[in-house]
Design an enzyme around this catalytic site. Sequence first.
Site, PDB file in Angstrom:
ATOM      1  N   GLU A 173       1.183   3.506   2.023  1.00  0.00           N
ATOM      2  CA  GLU A 173       1.041   4.573   3.115  1.00  0.00           C
ATOM      3  C   GLU A 173       2.780   3.232   3.463  1.00  0.00           C
ATOM      4  OE1 GLU A 173      -1.986   3.187   2.241  1.00  0.00           O
ATOM      5  OE2 GLU A 173      -3.013   3.988   4.035  1.00  0.00           O
ATOM      6  N   HIS A 225       1.155  -1.316  -0.150  1.00  0.00           N
ATOM      7  CA  HIS A 225       0.080  -0.183  -0.237  1.00  0.00           C
ATOM      8  C   HIS A 225       0.493   0.929   0.036  1.00  0.00           C
ATOM      9  CE1 HIS A 225      -3.716  -2.062   1.945  1.00  0.00           C
ATOM     10  NE2 HIS A 225      -3.216  -2.631   0.937  1.00  0.00           N
ATOM     11  N   CYS A 248      -1.755  -0.998   7.289  1.00  0.00           N
ATOM     12  CA  CYS A 248      -1.880   0.597   7.528  1.00  0.00           C
ATOM     13  C   CYS A 248      -1.285   1.121   9.109  1.00  0.00           C
ATOM     14  CB  CYS A 248      -2.468   1.678   6.408  1.00  0.00           C
ATOM     15  SG  CYS A 248      -1.511   0.742   4.749  1.00  0.00           S
ATOM     16  N   CYS A 290      -5.669   1.537   6.112  1.00  0.00           N
ATOM     17  CA  CYS A 290      -6.664   0.485   6.669  1.00  0.00           C
ATOM     18  C   CYS A 290      -6.273  -0.422   7.756  1.00  0.00           C
ATOM     19  CB  CYS A 290      -6.947  -1.076   5.537  1.00  0.00           C
ATOM     20  SG  CYS A 290      -4.694  -0.960   5.260  1.00  0.00           S
TER      21      CYS A 290
END
Length: 143
Positions: free
Chosen positions: A48, A46, A79, A76
């Site tokens: 992040e 992701h 993260c 999420c």
Amino acid sequence: MKLALLEAQKSKEIDEVPVGAIIVLDGEVISKNHNQSISQNNPTAHAEINAIRNAAEYIGNYRMNETSLYVTLEPCAMCYGAIIHARISRLVFGAYDTKTGVCGSSIKLYEQACFNHSPEIIGGVLEEDCSSILKDFFKEKRI
């Protein structure tokens, strides 16, 4: 957040969900990245997480006290966990994510007493721009 949006555009260009992230320390961008889960065959890639990895390497430490993370979509659970472990001081996000966002949309994970760190959280920054790039991406997928 505008720099994070440029990173989100990079995701879109490689047919990834358009999410971008940057990390700032002392007013300087030290890391920027975007979603790459599909292209890397890695569910943890992701925006992040990718930005946190780069920042940790830049700083030379997994703890990133006094940093701010700007991301175009509400994080999420995975993260948010990385944000906590990295000790990021401030989280700023654009679009709210009612399906998997854990900073107020689907759950308020930051309210859980089990965490030993709590970043300052600011949501809805350039929300319309951050939402639009996602909506346009998924609209194109449905055509």
